[in-house]
Design a protein around this motif. Structure first.
Motif, PDB file in Angstrom:
ATOM      1  N   GLY A  54       0.818  -1.207   0.000  1.00 33.36           N
ATOM      2  CA  GLY A  54       0.000   0.000   0.000  1.00 33.36           C
ATOM      3  C   GLY A  54       0.849   1.253   0.000  1.00 33.36           C
ATOM      4  N   ARG A  55       1.998   1.196   0.682  1.00 30.41           N
ATOM      5  CA  ARG A  55       2.914   2.332   0.695  1.00 30.41           C
ATOM      6  C   ARG A  55       3.521   2.537  -0.697  1.00 30.41           C
ATOM      7  NH1 ARG A  55       8.415   0.909   3.210  1.00 30.41           N
ATOM      8  NH2 ARG A  55       8.472  -0.110   1.185  1.00 30.41           N
ATOM      9  N   ASP A  56       3.899   1.429  -1.363  1.00 32.41           N
ATOM     10  CA  ASP A  56       4.553   1.539  -2.670  1.00 32.41           C
ATOM     11  C   ASP A  56       3.591   2.021  -3.742  1.00 32.41           C
ATOM     12  OD1 ASP A  56       6.802   0.666  -1.490  1.00 32.41           O
ATOM     13  OD2 ASP A  56       6.977  -1.225  -2.581  1.00 32.41           O
ATOM     14  N   SER A  57       2.379   1.485  -3.744  1.00 30.39           N
ATOM     15  CA  SER A  57       1.428   1.867  -4.784  1.00 30.39           C
ATOM     16  C   SER A  57       0.007   1.625  -4.307  1.00 30.39           C
ATOM     17  CB  SER A  57       1.693   1.074  -6.062  1.00 30.39           C
ATOM     18  OG  SER A  57       0.639   1.309  -6.981  1.00 30.39           O
ATOM     19  N   SER A  58      -0.636   2.699  -3.852  1.00 29.02           N
ATOM     20  CA  SER A  58      -2.006   2.530  -3.381  1.00 29.02           C
ATOM     21  C   SER A  58      -2.920   2.164  -4.550  1.00 29.02           C
ATOM     22  CB  SER A  58      -2.484   3.808  -2.700  1.00 29.02           C
ATOM     23  OG  SER A  58      -2.349   4.894  -3.583  1.00 29.02           O
ATOM     24  N   LEU A  59      -2.561   2.629  -5.751  1.00 32.46           N
ATOM     25  CA  LEU A  59      -3.350   2.341  -6.949  1.00 32.46           C
ATOM     26  C   LEU A  59      -3.394   0.838  -7.212  1.00 32.46           C
ATOM     27  CD1 LEU A  59      -4.738   3.910  -9.233  1.00 32.46           C
ATOM     28  CD2 LEU A  59      -2.587   3.819 -10.487  1.00 32.46           C
ATOM     29  N   ARG A  60      -2.227   0.217  -7.180  1.00 37.81           N
ATOM     30  CA  ARG A  60      -2.152  -1.204  -7.482  1.00 37.81           C
ATOM     31  C   ARG A  60      -2.829  -2.033  -6.396  1.00 37.81           C
ATOM     32  NH1 ARG A  60      -2.936  -4.409 -10.962  1.00 37.81           N
ATOM     33  NH2 ARG A  60      -1.460  -3.446 -12.412  1.00 37.81           N
ATOM     34  N   VAL A  61      -2.632  -1.608  -5.139  1.00 37.44           N
ATOM     35  CA  VAL A  61      -3.243  -2.351  -4.036  1.00 37.44           C
ATOM     36  C   VAL A  61      -4.757  -2.363  -4.201  1.00 37.44           C
ATOM     37  CG1 VAL A  61      -3.788  -2.083  -1.603  1.00 37.44           C
ATOM     38  CG2 VAL A  61      -1.425  -2.181  -2.315  1.00 37.44           C
ATOM     39  N   ASP A  62      -5.291  -1.228  -4.573  1.00 37.81           N
ATOM     40  CA  ASP A  62      -6.725  -1.137  -4.782  1.00 37.81           C
ATOM     41  C   ASP A  62      -7.137  -2.048  -5.935  1.00 37.81           C
ATOM     42  OD1 ASP A  62      -9.090   0.152  -3.866  1.00 37.81           O
ATOM     43  OD2 ASP A  62      -9.156   1.231  -5.769  1.00 37.81           O
ATOM     44  N   ALA A  63      -6.247  -2.125  -6.937  1.00 36.84           N
ATOM     45  CA  ALA A  63      -6.577  -2.899  -8.131  1.00 36.84           C
ATOM     46  C   ALA A  63      -6.358  -4.391  -7.943  1.00 36.84           C
ATOM     47  CB  ALA A  63      -5.757  -2.404  -9.318  1.00 36.84           C
ATOM     48  N   ILE A  64      -5.855  -4.805  -6.770  1.00 39.94           N
ATOM     49  CA  ILE A  64      -5.832  -6.252  -6.523  1.00 39.94           C
ATOM     50  C   ILE A  64      -6.723  -6.558  -5.328  1.00 39.94           C
ATOM     51  CG2 ILE A  64      -3.628  -6.762  -7.657  1.00 39.94           C
ATOM     52  CD1 ILE A  64      -2.326  -6.764  -4.878  1.00 39.94           C
ATOM     53  N   GLY A  65      -7.762  -5.752  -5.191  1.00 39.53           N
ATOM     54  CA  GLY A  65      -8.842  -6.110  -4.281  1.00 39.53           C
ATOM     55  C   GLY A  65      -8.575  -5.928  -2.804  1.00 39.53           C
ATOM     56  N   ILE A  66      -7.630  -5.025  -2.463  1.00 42.17           N
ATOM     57  CA  ILE A  66      -7.305  -4.865  -1.045  1.00 42.17           C
ATOM     58  C   ILE A  66      -7.886  -3.558  -0.517  1.00 42.17           C
ATOM     59  CG2 ILE A  66      -5.419  -4.504   0.588  1.00 42.17           C
ATOM     60  CD1 ILE A  66      -3.748  -6.355  -1.294  1.00 42.17           C
ATOM     61  N   ASP A  67      -8.506  -3.636   0.647  1.00 42.42           N
ATOM     62  CA  ASP A  67      -9.029  -2.439   1.311  1.00 42.42           C
ATOM     63  C   ASP A  67      -7.885  -1.782   2.067  1.00 42.42           C
ATOM     64  OD1 ASP A  67     -10.267  -0.551   2.848  1.00 42.42           O
ATOM     65  OD2 ASP A  67     -11.291  -1.981   4.150  1.00 42.42           O
ATOM     66  N   LEU A  68      -7.204  -0.873   1.388  1.00 38.98           N
ATOM     67  CA  LEU A  68      -5.980  -0.309   1.967  1.00 38.98           C
ATOM     68  C   LEU A  68      -6.263   0.490   3.231  1.00 38.98           C
ATOM     69  CD1 LEU A  68      -2.985   0.174   1.869  1.00 38.98           C
ATOM     70  CD2 LEU A  68      -3.372   2.131   0.387  1.00 38.98           C
ATOM     71  N   ARG A  69      -7.309   1.308   3.191  1.00 37.65           N
ATOM     72  CA  ARG A  69      -7.576   2.162   4.341  1.00 37.65           C
ATOM     73  C   ARG A  69      -7.857   1.336   5.587  1.00 37.65           C
ATOM     74  NH1 ARG A  69     -11.286   7.160   2.889  1.00 37.65           N
ATOM     75  NH2 ARG A  69      -9.431   7.921   1.834  1.00 37.65           N
ATOM     76  N   GLY A  70      -8.653   0.304   5.425  1.00 40.12           N
ATOM     77  CA  GLY A  70      -8.950  -0.565   6.556  1.00 40.12           C
ATOM     78  C   GLY A  70      -7.685  -1.248   7.060  1.00 40.12           C
ATOM     79  N   HIS A  71      -6.843  -1.613   6.109  1.00 38.52           N
ATOM     80  CA  HIS A  71      -5.593  -2.274   6.470  1.00 38.52           C
ATOM     81  C   HIS A  71      -4.684  -1.321   7.243  1.00 38.52           C
ATOM     82  CE1 HIS A  71      -3.406  -6.001   5.684  1.00 38.52           C
ATOM     83  NE2 HIS A  71      -2.316  -5.263   5.760  1.00 38.52           N
ATOM     84  N   GLN A  72      -4.604  -0.099   6.744  1.00 39.18           N
ATOM     85  CA  GLN A  72      -3.766   0.886   7.427  1.00 39.18           C
ATOM     86  C   GLN A  72      -4.307   1.211   8.813  1.00 39.18           C
ATOM     87  OE1 GLN A  72      -3.781   4.017   4.458  1.00 39.18           O
ATOM     88  NE2 GLN A  72      -1.728   3.467   3.788  1.00 39.18           N
ATOM     89  N   TRP A  73      -5.607   1.237   8.908  1.00 42.97           N
ATOM     90  CA  TRP A  73      -6.230   1.504  10.208  1.00 42.97           C
ATOM     91  C   TRP A  73      -5.817   0.430  11.207  1.00 42.97           C
ATOM     92  CZ3 TRP A  73     -12.115   0.801  11.478  1.00 42.97           C
ATOM     93  CH2 TRP A  73     -12.393   1.420  12.700  1.00 42.97           C
ATOM     94  N   MET A  74      -5.878  -0.828  10.737  1.00 44.41           N
ATOM     95  CA  MET A  74      -5.500  -1.939  11.596  1.00 44.41           C
ATOM     96  C   MET A  74      -4.019  -1.834  11.978  1.00 44.41           C
ATOM     97  SD  MET A  74      -6.158  -5.876  10.665  1.00 44.41           S
ATOM     98  CE  MET A  74      -7.806  -6.373  10.900  1.00 44.41           C
ATOM     99  N   ALA A  75      -3.184  -1.454  11.003  1.00 41.27           N
ATOM    100  CA  ALA A  75      -1.754  -1.330  11.283  1.00 41.27           C
ATOM    101  C   ALA A  75      -1.508  -0.225  12.311  1.00 41.27           C
ATOM    102  CB  ALA A  75      -1.004  -1.023   9.987  1.00 41.27           C
TER     103      ALA A  75
END
Lengths: 257, 402, 620
Positions: C489-510
C-alpha cells in the motif's frame, strides 16, 4: 457468450459530456480495442468500468452481474483484472513478491499475521512469471526493472486471480515499437489460451490493427465507428479525419456516424 | 569568558570519555548526587549551580566533612521526570552517593520523591515549590528546602488582607505550580478576609501567554486586585502589555516570586512599580552572614547572586550539616539526622521540621520599585518560613503516615 | 462593542507574528519538502540578533527598524548557509530524513545561543514612536499592535508580488506544485533551494525580530513557536502563503476570544482547530493535494530478506548477552538496558507504520503515554496490580489508536503526520488538565512493580521478554502477508486497490497494532520509573521516537532498534557534560552526512552481501 454488456453509459463533468449513451458488448475471448483522440472519453469510460468513477446513467453487466455502484476492489474480486497506463507495481518488493501479493489477496490472506509471505504461493507465482517470460528475474527487485519488464510483470499480476476480463489502459505506452508488438502478441496468446476477454485502449494503431478482434472508435463521448480492424481501417470517416489528420471531429461530421 | 572556558573543559571531558565507566575509588570522599534541569531552564538553574558550587568549595576549604572531601556528582535531567529517575538510579546504585539533592520543576521533584521512597534514599528537594512534595505525597525520605507555594502564598495573603481590594482576578500559568499558587492564595486570603471575591481567572499556557488578549480579559472583569503567578518570559510580556493597556493603573497587584532577581532583572527599567511581591533583595539585606555570602559569590563569579544562588548555597549547607550531624552515610542515620536539623545560613537559621520535612527557610516580602534603571524590592521585611506553615494537626491530616 | 473591537485587533496583532513565522516555513516546505524543525531556532535567532543590533545602531525609528531588517537578513544568510553546507548533502536520503538534520541544528543553535547571549531573559527596547497606546472606541490599543496589523498583510502582499511578478516567484510556485518539473525545465535546482531557504529563514528571523518590543527574548522561544508555526502552516495548507495568513488570523482570533470563555483552552486550541480543519479539508484551507508521486523521492528501499545465518547468529548472541547481563553488570546497567529495550520497542512500533506503512506519525508518544497512563490509572484508581496494569497498557493504547487512527488513515504525507500530532496534543492536554484523575502535570506516583518483580533483575527480565518478544512479533508481522500488504500500500495505493485490497482498513488496523505495541512499551516504562507525567505524551517524546527511527534507518527493520540503542546510549553519555546539546547536535549532524541511510542502513552497506542477504544491483 457475452462477458461484458455496456448499456447507455453516460457521464458528464460540470456540463461537459465526457461519455454519452455508450453501448457495446464484449464476447468471451475477444480483444476489443477502444481508440479515439485525446479527450474522446476513453479514460472516463475505463474508470466507470473499473469502478473508480460512478456513471450518471447506464449499466455495466459483467457475466450478468451489475458493476455500477461496486467498488474497484469488489469488481476485481468478481474477476476483472487491470493494468495501468503508467505501471503501478510495488517497487520495494521482488518481481515474484509482486505476483505473490496479488495471489495473497486473491486467497484472502492479507490479514495473516504469522505466515512468511515470501513462502506463500511461490509455485503459482513462478508459473505466472514463466508465462510472461519473467521467470529468470523473479528474485530481482521490482524497482530496478526495465520498463518493458515492468509491463510484463503487471500483466502477470493482472492474471493472478484468474480474471475473465482484463481492462488494459494503454498497455504499450512508453515502450519501444518492437517491444509493443511483442507485449501485445504475448497478451493475445495468453488471453486466447485462457479464454480471457480484453478491453484495451491504445494509441499505437499498428498494435490495434495487428492484435484486436474488434475496434471501437470514440469521439467526444460518442461511439463513432465500430467493427473489425479492417472495417475500421477502411471507414472513410475514420480514415479521413482521425487516422489522417489526428484532429478531433467537427460537430457536423457526427451525423455520418 | 567563563562560559567559554567551561566549554573547552567540556570538550576535554568528552575526549576523556573513558573515565565515564570508572568512578573515582577514593575512600576519603563523600559523594552526593545532584540533579537539576540545567538545559531546560538555564536562567534559573545556572545561578543555583553557582550557588552550590560556592558552598562546596567553602566546605572543602574548611576541612570537608569530618576530613573527607565533599564531592557532588551533578547531572542534567533535561526537564524530563523519567530521565531524572534514571539518573537517580545511576547515582545511587552505581556512583554510590550518600544522598540526592536538587530538582527545580515540581513534577521532577515529585518523581524523585517517589524514587527516594521506593529505594530508601535521602532526597533533599532544593527548589521545587509544590506543597504535595512534603504533604500529600510526602514520605520519610524526602525533605524540602525552599519555602513552598503555601508558605509564599500565605506571606502574600497576610499583606494583601491589609489592603482594601475586595474583588480579585488571578492569572497564573496553566500547570500545577500555577494552580497551587492560586489555590493557596485564595484559601489564605479568604480565611483572613472572608468578604473577598475572586471574579476572574486567566490560565495562559506556560511560556505561551497571549498577553494582549489575556490583559484585555482581566481588564474587562474590572477587578480591584490582581494576583499574578506568571514568571519568566510570560511575566515580561504580561508586564509590558499590562502597562501599555493601563491594566495596573489604580489596582493592587500581588505577585508571586516576582521580587526575585531572576524575574526583576531582565525587566530593567520596565519592572513594575508598587507590586506586592515575595523575592530576594540581596542588595539591601546587610546582615553579616549574608554580606559574606554576597562578597564570596561576586568574587567567584563576577555577578550578583540570584534566588537560585541562595537556594543552591543553602542546599549544600544542609547537605554538609546533615552529613556532619549523622556522622555516617547510612540512609536511616541521615534521615534521623535530617528531622529537626538546624543550621545557620546567609538567610538566617533554618530548621527541617520533623513533622513534615519542610524547612523553615523564609522569604522576603515587599514592594517593587525601579532604582537606577533596575527593578528592586523596597519596604521589605524578612518573613520567617516557620510563621507561615499550617498547624501540626492540619499537617498530620495532609501527610500520609509512613 | 469597543471591547470586542479591541479584542479583535489584539487577535490580529498576534496573527501577524504567527503569520511571519509560518509563511517562511510554508515556503520552505512547499519547495524543498523539508520538515524544518530548525525554523523555530531561526525565529529565536532573529530576536536575539535584533536585540543586539538595536543596541549598536543609533537610537530612533531608523535604528530600530534597521536592526529588525538586519536581523532578518542575517538569519536568512544563516539559513542559506545551513542549506548549502548541510541539507544539500542529504537531499537524496530517504524521505523526511532531513528533519533529523534540522533537529541537530536545533540542538546546536540552542547551545550556541546560550553561549553567546547567556541564560537570562533579555528585554529589548520598545519601538521608538510606537511605545504608547491609542484609544479606539475608548479602549487602549498599543500602537505597536497596530503596526503589526499593518506589517502582516504588507509582508503577505510583498510575498505575493515576489511570487507573481518575478521569474524567481514563478519558479517557486512551479516547484511547489511539481518539483520534478522544475528540474526538467533545466532550472538550477540547488540555486532555487538555497534562495528559498534564504527567504524562508529571513521571514522567520523577521518574525522573531519584530517580537522584541513585545516579549522577553529567551532560550525557550524556539520550541515555543515551532509547534504553532507548523499548525498554522498545515491549517493553511503546506506551501500556501495566503493559507498561512488565513490560518494565522483564524488562530489569533479564536485564541483572543476563546480565553474569554474558557481560559484553559489555550493549551490545546490550535491543535483542535487543526484536527477539525484536516478532517474536513485533508490538505488544509488553501492547500492542494500533493502531486502524485512518480517513484519515491529518495533511494529505493530494497526488498525484504529473511534473516541470513550470520544475522541470526548475531541476533542470538545479542539475546544471549542480554540474558546473562544480570550476572555480569551492575544494577544501573540493568536499568539503562531496560530503558533501551523499552525505547527499542517504542521505536519499532513507530517504524511499523512509518517505515513499513509509509504513514509518518509526529505523535506516536500518544500511544506510549496512553499505555503508561492506562496502566497507572488502573493501579491508582482501581487498586489493580502490575499484571493487570501491564495488560491494560496495550488495551488503552490500542483503543486510542483505533479512534485516532480512523481519522488519520484518511490523510497522507505531512498532513497525516500533523493529524497524529494533533491527536497526541489532545491526549496530552487531557492528561495535563484532568487533575483529579491523571494528577495533571504532577503526574501519578507510586506505580511500582508487583512484589515478585520488585527486584531490578526480575523486572529487567520482564522487560527483556516483553520488549524482545514485541519486537520479534512486529518483525514477524512485517514478513507476514499483513506486513507485505502494508508495504504494498505504501509503494502503490493504486495497485493495491486494483488487486482487491481495502488499503484504508488495512492501514487503520496497522495503526492500531502500532499503538498496541507502543502502549506495551509505555506500560513497561511506567513500572520501571514508578511515576508517569504528561511529558511522556508531549511532542519532544514523539520527536525522540522519530529521530530514533530515522537515525537508525527507516528502510531497514533493524533500524529502529539500532536507532533506539544509539540514541539512548548517546544521550545518557552526552548529558553528563555541560553544553551537551552542541555535542549531541554535532554528532547527529555528522551521522546525517556520513550515513544518510541511517546507522543500520550504513552498516548494511559496509557489510558484504553474503552476511546481509542483500543483492547488490545498481538502481535504474
Amino acid at each position: 457468450m457475452t462477458v461484458l454488456a455496456v448499456r447507455d453509459l453516460s457521464k458528464s463533468f460540470g456540463g461537459v459530456q465526457a461519455v454519452e449513451a455508450l453501448n457495446f458488448d464484449l464476447a468471451a475471448g475477444e480483444l476489443l480495442a477502444l481508440i479515439g483522440p485525446n479527450g474522446a472519453g476513453k479514460t472516463t469510460c475505463f474508470n466507470m468500468l473499473n469502478g473508480q468513477l460512478r456513471p450518471d446513467e447506464g449499466s455495466v453487466r459483467f457475466l450478468g452481474k451489475e458493476l455500477v455502484g461496486q467498488s474497484p476492489r469488489r469488481i476485481w474480486r468478481l474477476g476483472v483484472g487491470r493494468t495501468f497506463q503508467i505501471t503501478a507495481t510495488f517497487a520495494s518488493m521482488t518481481v515474484r513478491e509482486n505476483v505473490q501479493m496479488a495471489l495473497i489477496s486473491h486467497h484472502r490472506r492479507v490479514r495473516a499475521f504469522w505466515a512468511r509471505a515470501a513462502r506463500l504461493y511461490v509455485d503459482e507465482a513462478d508459473a505466472l512469471l514463466a508465462r510472461v517470460g519473467m521467470a529468470d528475474q523473479a528474485e530481482r527487485a521490482c524497482g530496478i526493472l526495465a520498463y518493458g519488464d515492468l509491463k510484463r510483470l503487471e500483466l502477470a499480476v493482472a492474471l493472478a486471480h484468474g480474471p475473465k476480463l482484463l481492462l488494459m489502459d494503454e498497455p504499450t505506452a512508453g515502450m519501444a515499437p518492437q517491444e509493443r508488438i511483442e507485449l501485445m502478441a504475448l497478451t493475445a496468446d495468453i488471453v486466447r489460451e485462457r479464454g480471457i476477454s480484453v478491453l484495451f485502449t491504445e494509441h499505437d494503431m499498428d498494435v490495434v490493427f495487428a492484435h484486436s478482434n474488434r475496434v471501437m472508435v470514440l469521439n467526444r463521448g460518442h461511439l463513432l465507428a465500430e467493427g473489425t480492424p479492417a472495417q475500421v481501417r477502411n471507414d472513410p470517416i475514420v480514415q479521413e479525419v482521425y487516422l489522417g489528420g489526428g484532429s478531433t471531429f467537427k460537430a457536423e461530421d457526427l451525423s455520418h456516424a | 569568558m567563563m562560559i567559554r572556558r567551561q566549554m573547552l573543559a567540556t570538550l576535554g571531558a568528552a575526549v576523556l570519555a573513558a573515565a565515564w565507566w570508572t568512578p573515582a575509588p577514593a575512600a576519603d570522599v563523600i559523594k552526593v548526587g545532584e540533579i537539576n534541569s540545567y538545559t531546560r531552564l538555564p536562567a534559573f538553574t545556572e545561578p543555583y549551580k553557582k550557588g552550590w558550587e560556592l558552598a562546596v568549595d567553602e566546605i572543602n576549604a574548611s576541612g570537608g566533612i569530618g576530613g573527607k572531601t565533599l564531592v557532588v556528582i551533578s547531572r542534567d535531567d533535561g526537564g524530563k521526570p523519567g530521565n531524572a529517575v534514571k539518573i537517580a538510579e545511576e547515582l545511587v546504585s552505581k556512583d554510590g552517593v550518600a544522598l540526592l539533592a536538587g530538582t527545580f520543576f515540581s513534577n521532577i521533584g515529585l518523581a524523585v520523591t517517589d524514587f527516594a521512597k521506593q529505594n530508601k534514599t535521602l532526597f533533599i528537594a532544593s527548589e521545587p515549590l509544590s506543597d504535595a512534595l512534603v504533604w500529600a505525597k510526602g514520605n520519610r525520605y524526602t525533605f524540602r528546602l525552599r519555602p513552598s507555594t503555601y508558605m509564599q502564598a500565605s506571606m502574600l495573603a497576610a499583606e494583601a488582607a491589609k489592603l482594601p481590594a475586595k474583588k480579585w482576578a488571578t492569572i497564573a500559568p496553566n500547570y500545577a505550580y500555577g494552580k497551587d499558587a492560586v489555590a493557596a492564595f485564595k484559601k489564605a486570603l479568604t480565611k483572613l478576609k472572608p468578604d473577598v471575591e475572586f471574579i476572574e481567572e486567566q490560565w495562559p499556557a506556560l511560556f505561551k501567554i497571549d498577553a494582549g488578549a489575556t490583559v484585555r480579559a482581566l481588564e474587562a472583569a474590572k477587578p480591584e486586585g490582581i494576583y499574578n503567578a506568571t514568571f519568566g518570559g510570560d511575566l515580561a510580556k504580561f508586564v509590558r502589555e499590562g502597562s501599555l493597556r493601563g491594566l495596573f493603573d489604580g489596582r493592587t497587584v500581588v505577585s508571586f516570586l516576582s521580587g526575585e532577581p531572576e524575574y526583576l532583572d531582565p525587566l530593567k527599567a520596565e519592572a513594575p512599580k508598587g507590586w506586592l511581591v515575595t523575592g530576594y533583595p540581596w542588595y539591601d539585606i546587610g546582615t553579616a552572614a549574608h554580606e559574606t555570602f554576597v562578597k564570596a559569590y561576586q568574587a567567584k563569579y563576577g555577578e550578583s547572586p540570584k534566588t537560585g544562588s541562595l537556594v543552591g548555597y543553602n542546599t549544600m549547607l544542609a547537605v554538609a550539616a546533615v552529613l556532619n550531624k549523622a556522622g555516617s552515610t547510612d540512609t536511616e542515620d541521615l534521615v534521623t539526622a535530617m528531622e529537626g536539623l538546624s543550621f545557620d545560613s546567609p538567610s538566617g537559621p533554618i530548621t527541617f521540621r520533623a513533622i513534615d520535612h519542610q524547612s523553615t527557610m523564609g522569604a522576603w516580602v515587599g514592594r517593587t520599585a525601579v532604582r537606577d534603571g533596575k527593578g528592586v524590592m523596597v519596604d521589605w521585611f524578612f518573613a520567617d518560613g516557620a510563621n507561615y506553615l499550617p498547624s501540626d494537626d492540619e499537617v498530620m491530616k495532609m501527610r500520609p503516615a509512613n | 462593542m469597543g471591547f470586542y473591537v479591541a479584542q479583535f485587533l489584539t487577535g490580529l496583532a498576534s496573527a501577524a507574528s504567527l503569520f511571519l513565522v509560518a509563511s517562511g516555513l510554508s515556503i520552505i516546505f512547499g519547495v524543498t519538502r523539508i520538515v524544518n524543525f530548525a525554523h523555530g531556532s531561526f525565529f529565536m535567532l532573529g530576536a536575539y540578533l535584533a536585540y543586539t543590533i538595536v543596541q549598536v545602531l543609533p537610537h530612533g525609528i531608523l535604528g530600530f527598524w534597521g536592526s529588525v531588517v538586519a536581523a532578518a537578513l542575517i538569519v536568512g544568510v544563516i539559513g542559506a548557509a545551513i542549506e548549502v553546507l548541510l541539507l544539500r548533502r542529504i537531499y537524496h536520503a530517504p524521505e523526511l530524513f532531513q528533519l533529523v538534520a534540522t533537529f541537530g541544528v536545533v540542538l546546536v543553535i540552542q547551545d550556541v545561543t546560550l553561549w553567546i547571549w547567556g541564560a537570562e531573559d533579555l528585554v529589548g527596547p520598545r519601538a521608538p514612536g510606537l511605545d504608547g497606546a491609542v484609544r479606539i472606541l475608548g479602549e487602549p490599543i498599543p500602537e505597536y499592535d497596530l503596526a503589526l496589523i499593518v506589517i502582516g498583510p504588507a509582508v503577505l502582499a510583498g510575498i505575493w508580488l515576489l511570487f507573481n511578478r518575478t521569474r524567481w516567484g514563478t519558479l517557486v510556485r512551479a516547484a511547489t506544485q511539481d518539483r520534478e518539473m522544475v528540474g526538467a525545465l533545466g532550472v538550477n535546482q540547488s540555486w532555487l533551494f538555497t534562495s528559498v531557504f534564504f527567504v524562508g529563514s529571513a521571514l522567520a528571523g523577521l518574525g522573531g525580530a519584530i517580537q522584541i518590543p513585545r516579549e522577553a527574548v529567551s532560550l525557550l522561544m524556539d520550541l515555543n513557536v515551532i509547534a504553532d508555526a507548523f499548525v498554522v502552516t498545515v491549517i493553511g495548507g503546506m506551501g500556501s502563503v495566503a493559507g498561512a495568513f488565513l490560518a494565522a488570523v483564524l488562530i489569533g482570533e479564536l485564541n483572543a476570544f476563546g480565553i474569554l470563555v474558557f481560559p484553559q483552552i489555550t493549551i490545546v486550541l490550535a491543535f483542535l482547530v487543526m484536527a477539525v480543519v484536516l478532517i474536513v479539508r485533508p490538505w488544509g484551507l488553501l492547500g492542494r493535494p500533493e502531486a502524485p508521486q512518480r517513484g519515491a523521492a529518495g533511494p529505493l528501499e530494497a526488498p525484504l530478506r529473511a534473516a541470513t545465518g550470520p544475522a541470526m547468529a548475531f541476533a542470538a548472541t545479542v539475546l544471549a548477552l542480554l540474558a546473562v547481563l544480570p550476572w555480569i553488570a551492575d544494577e544501573f546497567t540493568l536499568v539503562l538496558v531496560g530503558d533501551i529495550l523499552v525505547f527499542a520497542l517504542f521505536a519499532a512500533s513507530l517504524h511499523f507504520i512509518m517505515g513499513t506503512g509509509g504513514m509518518v506519525s509526529f505523535g506516536h508518544a500518544a500511544y506510549f503515554g496512553l499505555g503508561a497512563y492506562g496502566a497507572a490509572l488502573v493501579v491508582k484508581h482501581l487498586g489493580a496490580g502490575m499484571e493487570l496494569g501491564l495488560l491494560m497498557a496495550p488495551v488503552a493504547a490500542g483503543i486510542g489508536a483505533l479512534v485516532f487512527g480512523w481519522f488519520c488513515v484518511r490523510l497522507s504525507g505531512v498532513y497525516l503526520a500533523m493529524l497524529t500530532l494533533a491527536a497526541a496534543q489532545i491526549v496530552w492536554s487531557i492528561a495535563f488538565q484532568w487533575q483529579d484523575v491523571t494528577g495533571g502535570d504532577d503526574g501519578l506516583l507510586g506505580i511500582w512493580p508487583a512484589a515478585w518483580a520488585g527486584s531490578k533483575t526480575v523486572y529487567y527480565y520482564l522487560v527483556l521478554v516483553l520488549s524482545a518478544g514485541g519486537i520479534y512479533t512486529l518483525r514477524r508481522i512485517v514478513h507476514a502477508p499483513f506486513g507485505y500488504t502494508l508495504r504494498a500500500g505504501r509503494d502503490s495505493s493504486l495497485r493495491v486497490d486494483a488487486i482487491g485490497i481495502d488499503l484504508r482498513g488495512h492501514q487503520w488496523m496497522a495503526f492500531t497494532i502500532a499503538g498496541v505495541f507502543a502502549g506495551l512499551a509505555g506500560g513497561l516504562y511506567v513500572f520501571s520509573k514508578g511515576s508517569i507525567f504528561p511529558d511522556t505524551l508531549a511532542i519532544p517524546h514523539s520527536v525522540d521516537a522519530l529521530i530514533m527511527v530515522l537515525l537508525g534507518g527507516v528502510q531497514t527493520l533493524a533500524g529502529p532498534v539500532v536507532g533506539a540503542v544509539s540514541f539512548t546510549l548517546l544521550e545518557d553519555w552526552i548529558t553528563r557534560f555541560d553544553y551537551w546539546r552542541i555535542i549531541f547536535g554535532a554528532i547527529i549532524l555528522a551521522i546525517c552526512i556520513l550515513a544518510p541511510e541511517g546507522i543500520a542502513g550504513f552498516a548494511l552497506r559496509l557489510l558484504p552481501g553474503r552476511l546481509t542477504g542483500r543483492v547488490e544491483e545498481s538502481a535504474r
